[in-house]
Scaffold this motif. Sequence first.
Motif, short mmCIF file in Angstrom:
data_model
loop_
_atom_site.label_atom_id
_atom_site.label_comp_id
_atom_site.label_asym_id
_atom_site.label_seq_id
_atom_site.Cartn_x
_atom_site.Cartn_y
_atom_site.Cartn_z
N VAL A 23 0.84 -1.20 0.00
CA VAL A 23 0.00 0.00 0.00
C VAL A 23 0.87 1.24 0.00
N ASP A 24 1.89 1.27 0.86
CA ASP A 24 2.79 2.42 0.94
C ASP A 24 3.53 2.62 -0.38
N SER A 25 3.96 1.52 -0.98
CA SER A 25 4.71 1.59 -2.23
C SER A 25 3.84 2.11 -3.37
N LEU A 26 2.62 1.58 -3.47
CA LEU A 26 1.72 2.01 -4.55
C LEU A 26 1.26 3.44 -4.33
N ARG A 55 -1.73 -12.82 -5.49
CA ARG A 55 -2.96 -12.12 -5.88
C ARG A 55 -3.70 -11.58 -4.66
N SER A 56 -3.75 -12.35 -3.59
CA SER A 56 -4.50 -11.91 -2.41
C SER A 56 -3.85 -10.67 -1.79
N THR A 57 -2.52 -10.65 -1.77
CA THR A 57 -1.80 -9.49 -1.23
C THR A 57 -2.07 -8.25 -2.09
N LEU A 58 -2.01 -8.43 -3.40
CA LEU A 58 -2.26 -7.32 -4.31
C LEU A 58 -3.69 -6.81 -4.17
N ARG A 59 -4.65 -7.74 -4.10
CA ARG A 59 -6.05 -7.33 -4.00
C ARG A 59 -6.32 -6.60 -2.69
N GLU A 60 -5.65 -7.03 -1.63
CA GLU A 60 -5.81 -6.37 -0.34
C GLU A 60 -5.28 -4.93 -0.41
N ALA A 61 -4.14 -4.76 -1.06
CA ALA A 61 -3.55 -3.42 -1.19
C ALA A 61 -4.41 -2.53 -2.09
N ILE A 62 -4.87 -3.07 -3.20
CA ILE A 62 -5.73 -2.30 -4.12
C ILE A 62 -7.03 -1.91 -3.42
N GLY A 63 -7.57 -2.84 -2.62
CA GLY A 63 -8.79 -2.55 -1.88
C GLY A 63 -8.59 -1.42 -0.88
#
Length: 241
Positions: A23-26, A55-63
Amino acid sequence: MYAVSMKRISTPRRSASLSAQLVDSLRAHIEAGGWPVGTRIPPEQTLVEELGVGRSTLREAIGALTHLGLLEARVGDGTYVRSSSELQSVMVRRASCGRRDEILELRTVLEEYASGAAALRRSDDQLHQLRELLTDADAACAGEDASAATNVDALFHRAVVRASGNDLLIEVYDYLGTALASALGGLPWDATAAEAHAGLHRRLVDAIEARDQSGARDAAAAIVRLNREHEAAASREAEGR
């Protein structure tokens, strides 16, 4: 005396989770302009491969970023960048709920002060940029391109604020600029009103060039008053139809 709480304060984690780090990086990537506002971010599979996360980590961050207002998921179309910062997102939402007269008053306060400061602190390069934007605005109006005229007007006022040399004011106005434009929108100008609008902008730049602080503030306030009068006239005309 300390307040007494029945619940224990959670002990901070020694290291952030992978999703929190992502999240911080994005967020930093968006704030730096890596993904400009209004653009669609890369597909999920592309990001998974590029970032080396699940995928789950990415989706959590995007969410999380969607919840913060930086991203917007569009069903069947992908995920888009909605704003470049959480503050900007909040400002846009708040301005969309505000009365238009309140928004115009806020714009008056910010731009009047910034214009006076610009008259004292502007550089020759900044003055040259303002003159160029006046030329661009004239060209947009001559071509009757309302969208282009609105965009140039926004660039012009941002350039005035940047010439103020006040970093905090510049940052706040950058956040508010999108909110103001979103809330105020654009109204068609007839030839007479458009010429008066252009004349006030030239008067503002002339005052900034002359380092006339009072004149610059007066011109900036007059621009907002004209916008308000123009909007009131358009509203009366719409009601009379």
